[in-house]
Design an enzyme around this catalytic site. Structure first.
Site, short mmCIF file in Angstrom:
data_model
loop_
_atom_site.label_atom_id
_atom_site.label_comp_id
_atom_site.label_asym_id
_atom_site.label_seq_id
_atom_site.Cartn_x
_atom_site.Cartn_y
_atom_site.Cartn_z
N GLU A 118 -12.49 -31.30 -29.61
CA GLU A 118 -11.98 -29.96 -29.95
C GLU A 118 -12.74 -29.38 -31.15
OE1 GLU A 118 -9.88 -28.41 -27.97
OE2 GLU A 118 -8.30 -29.77 -27.26
N HIS B 139 -7.28 -36.33 -23.48
CA HIS B 139 -7.51 -34.89 -23.43
C HIS B 139 -8.94 -34.51 -23.85
CE1 HIS B 139 -6.58 -30.64 -23.50
NE2 HIS B 139 -7.02 -30.56 -24.74
N ASN C 47 -10.00 -21.93 -24.41
CA ASN C 47 -9.91 -22.77 -23.21
C ASN C 47 -11.26 -23.24 -22.69
OD1 ASN C 47 -7.13 -22.55 -23.19
ND2 ASN C 47 -7.18 -20.67 -21.98
N ARG D 104 -7.83 -15.02 -27.18
CA ARG D 104 -7.43 -16.42 -27.39
C ARG D 104 -7.85 -17.32 -26.23
NH1 ARG D 104 -1.76 -18.80 -30.01
NH2 ARG D 104 -2.32 -20.98 -29.71
N LYS E 10 -9.87 -21.67 -35.30
CA LYS E 10 -8.62 -21.53 -34.55
C LYS E 10 -7.74 -20.47 -35.20
CE LYS E 10 -5.32 -22.93 -31.60
NZ LYS E 10 -4.73 -24.14 -31.04
N GLU F 175 -2.28 -14.72 -26.62
CA GLU F 175 -3.28 -14.88 -25.56
C GLU F 175 -3.27 -13.76 -24.54
OE1 GLU F 175 -3.98 -18.92 -24.29
OE2 GLU F 175 -4.98 -18.24 -22.47
N HIS G 65 -11.56 -26.36 -20.59
CA HIS G 65 -10.21 -26.77 -20.23
C HIS G 65 -9.85 -26.54 -18.77
CE1 HIS G 65 -9.79 -27.31 -24.52
NE2 HIS G 65 -8.54 -27.68 -24.41
N ARG H 118 18.29 -20.93 -31.64
CA ARG H 118 17.32 -19.85 -31.36
C ARG H 118 16.15 -19.81 -32.32
NH1 ARG H 118 22.07 -17.20 -30.37
NH2 ARG H 118 22.49 -17.06 -28.13
N HIS I 27 -8.42 -29.87 -17.71
CA HIS I 27 -7.01 -30.07 -17.33
C HIS I 27 -6.91 -30.68 -15.94
CE1 HIS I 27 -5.28 -26.96 -20.39
NE2 HIS I 27 -5.24 -28.18 -20.88
N LYS J 215 1.65 -22.62 -30.26
CA LYS J 215 2.01 -22.95 -28.88
C LYS J 215 2.75 -24.29 -28.90
CE LYS J 215 -1.48 -20.72 -25.97
NZ LYS J 215 -2.52 -20.98 -24.95
P1 NAD Z 1 -0.94 -38.07 -29.36
O1 NAD Z 1 -0.02 -37.27 -30.18
O2 NAD Z 1 -0.40 -38.77 -28.18
O3 NAD Z 1 -1.69 -39.14 -30.29
C1 NAD Z 1 -2.60 -40.04 -29.70
C2 NAD Z 1 -2.23 -41.50 -29.99
O4 NAD Z 1 -2.58 -41.82 -31.33
C3 NAD Z 1 -0.75 -41.82 -29.87
O5 NAD Z 1 -0.62 -43.09 -29.29
C4 NAD Z 1 -0.27 -41.87 -31.32
O6 NAD Z 1 0.82 -42.75 -31.50
C5 NAD Z 1 -1.48 -42.36 -32.03
N1 NAD Z 1 -1.62 -41.91 -33.42
C6 NAD Z 1 -1.41 -40.66 -33.88
N2 NAD Z 1 -1.74 -40.60 -35.17
C7 NAD Z 1 -2.16 -41.81 -35.53
C8 NAD Z 1 -2.65 -42.36 -36.74
N3 NAD Z 1 -2.82 -41.60 -37.84
N4 NAD Z 1 -2.98 -43.67 -36.78
C9 NAD Z 1 -2.87 -44.43 -35.66
N5 NAD Z 1 -2.43 -43.96 -34.48
C10 NAD Z 1 -2.07 -42.67 -34.42
O7 NAD Z 1 -2.16 -37.19 -28.81
P2 NAD Z 1 -3.09 -36.05 -29.42
O8 NAD Z 1 -4.43 -36.31 -28.84
O9 NAD Z 1 -2.95 -35.89 -30.88
O10 NAD Z 1 -2.46 -34.73 -28.77
C11 NAD Z 1 -2.47 -34.53 -27.37
C12 NAD Z 1 -1.38 -33.54 -27.02
O11 NAD Z 1 -1.64 -32.32 -27.71
C13 NAD Z 1 -1.29 -33.19 -25.56
O12 NAD Z 1 0.05 -33.29 -25.14
C14 NAD Z 1 -1.76 -31.75 -25.47
O13 NAD Z 1 -1.14 -31.02 -24.45
C15 NAD Z 1 -1.37 -31.24 -26.82
N6 NAD Z 1 -2.15 -30.09 -27.28
C16 NAD Z 1 -1.48 -28.99 -27.67
C17 NAD Z 1 -2.16 -27.87 -28.13
C18 NAD Z 1 -1.41 -26.69 -28.63
O14 NAD Z 1 -2.02 -25.65 -28.91
N7 NAD Z 1 -0.11 -26.79 -28.78
C19 NAD Z 1 -3.56 -27.88 -28.17
C20 NAD Z 1 -4.24 -29.03 -27.75
C21 NAD Z 1 -3.51 -30.13 -27.31
ZN ZN Z 2 -7.51 -28.83 -25.86
#
Ligand code: NAD
Ligand code: ZN
Length: 364
Positions: free
Chosen positions: A185, A265, A245, A241, A227, A237, A248, A122, A252, A143
């Site tokens: 972002e 993204h 978006n 918040r 942020k 949100e 987005h 939990r 999305h 999130k």
């Molecule tokens: P990711 O985590 O897939 O990383 C992108 C790629 O880069 C991957 O292939 C990873 O292996 C590689 N990588 C990461 N760090 C590296 C480094 N230092 N050196 C070399 N390669 C590296 O993608 P992302 O763009 O970081 O995140 C996208 C995700 O985040 C999505 O699933 C999205 O839904 C989520 N997200 C969440 C929130 C939230 O508030 N929780 C907000 C925005 C996005």
């Molecule tokens: Zn985003």
């Protein structure tokens, strides 16, 4: 640099700097992560290959017990089956209520590990160690989620981390396309809150793309600060918040239609932000809102034109799956000036459709 996300008893620090990976044990200890209970480090294959040994050896040298889980790189790791796998590893390693789960990676690892931390017993503590530029956004705010085959991020929770430890040195191994995607972002945080910061990005985009430490440190600090402020005011949100978006709603839908492979993204939301700016201008914002948005995103190496093969009907269908869509109307974040947006809860789908069509004609 240091920031605090103000959330009463659940407030937490964000540390941003070079070389923090080596000092993880110091920061863990400082914030009450004990050495009696094992820690679970979650990472992906790519990040794990680069940085896992370093993190684990530093923590072990300081007396921490660690186990690690390495998931495949990419969005498909945000699944219920990976979640179950993490819980299995946590149980076998004897994680207890005083343990913590550490996310070492981008947004994918952060969302997955965070959801495991939210659910295990939990809820146990969770530490974000972002390694992408995009994760300056995803690691702050609490999130966390995994995907269902029918919908992204639909199985999730609000679970704030105990700390964010952002080692900028890890960003040097990012592929250029991931750098640009993450910068989307950063630009978004400027567009919703600060004309001055947008002007600064306009001047410094080349340095950011080249990962100049000074420029990048400042930009990520500023992005995290925006942020953090917004999350402090509206954690769940209820209203404010939602401004995060910006870009987005369209973005999305573009990711979904592209099968979560064609557009990253940040690339999808860049196109979405150009669309939002166009709508803003239609509704009375100065034309420079559109011009500056587009120019700054392009300077960051992002697409501003929607590839023509994206089917407009499919995009509109994808938007309709959004829970905020009702009878041809949707919630849409509309820029009113550079650094300012409003939440329009009654945006006409017809208008959005027309703008999506226009996005295919943008000059890149
Ligand atoms: P990711 O985590 O897939 O990383 C992108 C790629 O880069 C991957 O292939 C990873 O292996 C590689 N990588 C990461 N760090 C590296 C480094 N230092 N050196 C070399 N390669 C590296 O993608 P992302 O763009 O970081 O995140 C996208 C995700 O985040 C999505 O699933 C999205 O839904 C989520 N997200 C969440 C929130 C939230 O508030 N929780 C907000 C925005 C996005
Ligand atoms: Zn985003």
């Amino acid at each position: 640099r240091e920031l605090t996300v103000q959330l009463g008893e659940r407030s937490y620090p964000i540390y941003i700097g070079e070389g923090l990976l080596d000092q993880a044990a110091f920061y863990f200890d400082k914030h009450g992560i004990g050495k009696q209970s094992p820690l679970l480090i979650v990472t992906d294959e790519q990040v794990g290959r680069l940085y896992l040994d370093k993190l684990e050896s530093g923590l072990r040298a300081a007396g921490y017990r660690t186990v690690s889980a390495v998931v495949p790189a990419g969005e498909q790791a945000k699944s219920l089956s990976q979640f179950e796998e993490l819980i299995t590893i946590a149980l076998k390693a004897g994680l207890d209520r005083k343990s913590a789960i550490i996310a070492l990676g981008g947004g994918v690892v952060g969302d997955l590990a965070g959801y495991a931390a939210a659910a295990y017993m939990r809820g146990i503590r969770f530490i974000q160690m972002p390694t992408t530029i995009l994760a300056h956004d995803s690691s702050v705010g609490g999130k966390v989620a995994v995907n269902h085959p029918l919908a992204k991020n639909i199985i999730g929770a609000f679970h704030q981390p105990a700390m964010v430890l952002y080692d900028l040195a890890t960003l040097r191994t990012l592929p250029p396309r991931e750098v640009s995607s993450g910068l989307a972002e950063v630009v978004k945080h400027g567009l919703i809150r600060s004309a001055e910061f947008v002007a600064w990005i306009d001047e410094n985009a080349d340095k950011l793309r080249a990962l100049d430490p000074e420029a990048l440190g400042y930009a990520l600090y500023f992005g995290c600060r925006v942020k953090a402020e917004i999350v402090s005011q509206d954690e769940r949100e209820n209203d404010l918040r939602a401004i995060l978006n910006l870009g987005h709603t369209i973005g999305h839908a573009l990711e979904a239609v592209g099968g979560y492979g064609e557009l990253l993204h940040g690339e999808a939301i860049a196109i979405g932000m150009v669309g939002a700016a166009r709508i803003g201008v239609e509704l009375g914002a100065p034309r420079e809102v559109y011009e500056v948005t587009k120019r700054v995103l392009a300077k960051c190496g992002l697409p501003v034109r929607l590839p023509a093969h994206f089917d407009t009907d499919a995009i509109m269908d994808a938007m309709r799956h959004d829970k905020k869509f009702k009878e041809g109307r949707m919630v849409f974040i509309v820029p009113t000036a550079i650094g300012d947006v409003v939440i329009d809860k009654n945006m006409s789908a017809e208008r959005v459709r027309r703008i999506v069509e226009q996005l295919k004609e943008e000059e890149q």
